[in-house]
Design an enzyme around this catalytic site. Structure first.
Site, PDB file in Angstrom:
ATOM      1  N   LYS A   1       0.452  -8.210  -4.259  1.00  0.00           N
ATOM      2  CA  LYS A   1       0.122  -7.515  -3.008  1.00  0.00           C
ATOM      3  C   LYS A   1      -0.163  -8.529  -1.909  1.00  0.00           C
ATOM      4  O   LYS A   1      -1.038  -9.373  -2.044  1.00  0.00           O
ATOM      5  CB  LYS A   1      -1.095  -6.616  -3.232  1.00  0.00           C
ATOM      6  CG  LYS A   1      -1.653  -5.961  -1.970  1.00  0.00           C
ATOM      7  CD  LYS A   1      -2.949  -5.225  -2.254  1.00  0.00           C
ATOM      8  CE  LYS A   1      -3.626  -4.746  -0.982  1.00  0.00           C
ATOM      9  NZ  LYS A   1      -4.936  -4.107  -1.238  1.00  0.00           N
TER      10      LYS A   1
ATOM     11  N   ASP B   1      -6.389  -6.098   6.331  1.00  0.00           N
ATOM     12  CA  ASP B   1      -6.478  -4.667   6.047  1.00  0.00           C
ATOM     13  C   ASP B   1      -7.659  -4.033   6.782  1.00  0.00           C
ATOM     14  O   ASP B   1      -8.808  -4.226   6.403  1.00  0.00           O
ATOM     15  CB  ASP B   1      -6.633  -4.436   4.536  1.00  0.00           C
ATOM     16  CG  ASP B   1      -6.690  -2.960   4.173  1.00  0.00           C
ATOM     17  OD1 ASP B   1      -6.260  -2.129   4.993  1.00  0.00           O
ATOM     18  OD2 ASP B   1      -7.165  -2.650   3.070  1.00  0.00           O
TER      19      ASP B   1
ATOM     20  N   LYS C   1     -11.930   1.122   7.760  1.00  0.00           N
ATOM     21  CA  LYS C   1     -13.061   0.605   6.996  1.00  0.00           C
ATOM     22  C   LYS C   1     -14.283   0.432   7.895  1.00  0.00           C
ATOM     23  O   LYS C   1     -14.156   0.291   9.117  1.00  0.00           O
ATOM     24  CB  LYS C   1     -12.705  -0.761   6.394  1.00  0.00           C
ATOM     25  CG  LYS C   1     -11.604  -0.764   5.357  1.00  0.00           C
ATOM     26  CD  LYS C   1     -11.298  -2.176   4.917  1.00  0.00           C
ATOM     27  CE  LYS C   1     -10.190  -2.223   3.872  1.00  0.00           C
ATOM     28  NZ  LYS C   1     -10.605  -1.652   2.586  1.00  0.00           N
TER      29      LYS C   1
ATOM     30  N   GLU D   1      -3.403   1.507   0.767  1.00  0.00           N
ATOM     31  CA  GLU D   1      -2.086   1.030   1.193  1.00  0.00           C
ATOM     32  C   GLU D   1      -1.476   0.027   0.231  1.00  0.00           C
ATOM     33  O   GLU D   1      -0.252  -0.114   0.154  1.00  0.00           O
ATOM     34  CB  GLU D   1      -2.183   0.426   2.591  1.00  0.00           C
ATOM     35  CG  GLU D   1      -2.552  -1.045   2.680  1.00  0.00           C
ATOM     36  CD  GLU D   1      -3.934  -1.378   2.105  1.00  0.00           C
ATOM     37  OE1 GLU D   1      -4.128  -2.525   1.656  1.00  0.00           O
ATOM     38  OE2 GLU D   1      -4.824  -0.507   2.109  1.00  0.00           O
TER      39      GLU D   1
ATOM     40  N   ARG E   1      -1.257  -0.044  -3.001  1.00  0.00           N
ATOM     41  CA  ARG E   1      -0.415   0.583  -4.025  1.00  0.00           C
ATOM     42  C   ARG E   1       0.914   1.055  -3.446  1.00  0.00           C
ATOM     43  O   ARG E   1       1.909   1.135  -4.165  1.00  0.00           O
ATOM     44  CB  ARG E   1      -1.174   1.723  -4.696  1.00  0.00           C
ATOM     45  CG  ARG E   1      -1.514   2.908  -3.821  1.00  0.00           C
ATOM     46  CD  ARG E   1      -2.627   3.760  -4.362  1.00  0.00           C
ATOM     47  NE  ARG E   1      -3.915   3.071  -4.268  1.00  0.00           N
ATOM     48  CZ  ARG E   1      -5.063   3.582  -4.709  1.00  0.00           C
ATOM     49  NH1 ARG E   1      -5.095   4.783  -5.263  1.00  0.00           N
ATOM     50  NH2 ARG E   1      -6.184   2.900  -4.589  1.00  0.00           N
TER      51      ARG E   1
END
Length: 462
Positions: free
Chosen positions: A229, A234, A241, A313, A315
């Site tokens: 990944k 993120d 978040k 995201e 996955r």
């Protein structure tokens, strides 16, 4: 730093003598050999306590800690008295010494000085088995150098490692170490139908990439695909978040870093295993075009996905990476690594990564590699009873079950859908181990977790 194996300690330079607790010479009151205990026996002789019957991973940590704490004060030449120790023991000690010279001051304009020992110095190792120990020490030296490069990559802020920058790192490594690197850019991803990766990227002005590394030795019998990944930052997307620790999300490419480091080191060590690295990479950020909760997106495997949470995201991009690896390379073994879930941290803390696999042989081999290297794993179930958690009313599958339980397991079940039922697949959730509390920083920092683990596993396949 260079390493030289010698039959007897070089008494003209500083000598480090390690002792296990209960096996030390001299006055018991002055030195007991407890873990990490130091005693200057003379101005040129340092005794180091190892504790009681330490395991090999502990040797790495003890030497790493010792050399890091005094990283600005070491002389240019040092002798390690390792007589009576195994080649593997020496390798762990050398690895720790190299890592002890890690310098986190990546962008400081006035960095604190670091001893020249770590760059141009000489480590003399007094040992019994010259050639075998020399090879172990050289391998440990290469391993430590690659780990430090991966730590730099992990610790770099997102404005210094956009997806295309990550790809450039891979290309430069490939050129330097003799393996091929292909970078699939946005137009190519669109042509291939990498819809899940592209969907995660919609909020970003920086285009996504799929980085494909291939190390092919002269002789091999097995092909192992590693999928990492590569979310270079993120925010969580629309499912944003909390702001308090969002700056740490520069580390959400820990799986990609592990794959990059493993392929580079495997090429340097000339392992007799063909290794394919697949790294889907993007930012997950927010603007008016960003993917929204409730959207239904496609994937390279042709399956539709209902997006329940845009912060799940990783996955999604792994789904495209996994299917690409299986479809194009038909590997004997398929392993993915990702800083995937907070759930795995709640389950295992920061001491081990989660291991998910239906292949007992593969799981056992990875668990053993984890114990050998100290990059430990703990196996969790991927039973079919969890499938209903990712069932969607309007699409083939949903990316999140929305429940405060079994989060890491449900994420693994999602990924399993995109492996084309590969019989030898393992998923490693390294969210708690790739970026941790270590001596290199007052806060959290990159650990290069996964590199030694995978190299140890791959070394047993040759």
């Amino acid at each position: 730093m260079q390493v030289k194996i010698i039959p007897e300690p070089n008494e003209e330079v500083l000598v480090i003598r390690p002792f296990e607790q209960g096996a030390e010479p001299g006055n018991q009151r002055m030195f007991k050999g407890e873990k990490g205990e130091l005693w200057w026996y003379s101005s040129n002789e340092l005794w180091l306590g190892l504790g009681k019957t330490p395991k090999l991973p502990a040797i790495t940590k003890i030497f790493r800690s010792l050399f890091f704490k005094r990283k600005d004060r070491w002389p240019v030449s040092i002798t390690l008295d390792a007589r009576g120790k195994s080649a593997e023991w020496v390798g762990n000690a050398v690895n720790g010494i190299v890592l002890g010279g890690y310098d986190l001051q990546l962008y400081k304009t006035e960095p604190k000085p670091l001893s020249t020992f770590f760059e141009t110095g000489t480590l003399f190792v007094a040992a019994d088995e010259g050639a075998i120990v020399q090879q172990s020490a050289e391998n440990a030296l290469k391993t430590g150098r690659v780990q430090k490069r991966i730590m730099d990559l992990m610790n770099a802020p997102s404005n210094y490692k956009k997806p295309l920058m990550l790809a450039e790192w891979g290309k430069q490594s490939g050129e330097a170490n003799g393996y091929s690197v292909e970078v699939l850019e946005k137009d190519r991803l669109e042509d291939l139908g990498m819809h899940a990766l592209l969907a995660v990227n919609k909020g970003s002005t920086d285009p996504p990439v799929m980085i494909v590394l291939e190390y092919i030795p002269e002789h091999y019998t097995q092909t192992v695909a590693l999928v990492g990944k590569g979310v270079t930052f993120d925010t969580g997307g629309i499912s944003i978040k909390p702001s308090a620790n969002m700056h740490l999300m520069k580390s959400d490419m820990g799986g990609a870093a592990a794959v990059l480091g493993t392929v580079e080191l495997a090429a340097q060590l000339k392992l007799p295993v063909r290794i394919v690295g697949v790294i889907p990479s993007t930012e997950n950020v927010v603007d008016g075009s960003a993917m929204k909760p409730g959207d239904v997106i496609g994937s390279y495997a042709g399956k539709t996905i209902e997006v329940i949470d845009t912060d799940a995201e990783g996955r999604l991009i792994l789904a495209d990476g996994l299917h690409y690896a299986v479809k194009h390379y038909q590997p004997d073994v398929l392993i993915d690594l990702a800083t995937l879930t907070g759930s795995i941290i709640q389950t295992l803390g920061y001491e081990a990564a989660g291991l998910f696999s239906t292949d007992d042989g593969l799981a056992d081999a990875l668990l053993e590699a984890g114990e050998r290297t100290g990059e430990r794993l703990w196996r969790l179930p991927v039973w079919d009873e969890y499938k209903e958690e990712i069932s969607s009313d309007i699409a083939d599958i949903k990316n999140y079950h929305g429940k405060p339980m079994a989060g890491a397991i449900v994420a693994a079940k999602f990924l399993e859908v995109f492996t084309a039922e590969h019989p030898a697949w393992a998923h490693l959730d390294i969210a708690g181990t790739a970026f941790g509390d270590i001596e290199f920083a007052p806060g959290r920092a990159g650990t290069a977790y996964g590199v030694r683990l995978l190299i140890s596993y791959l070394s047993k396949l040759g």
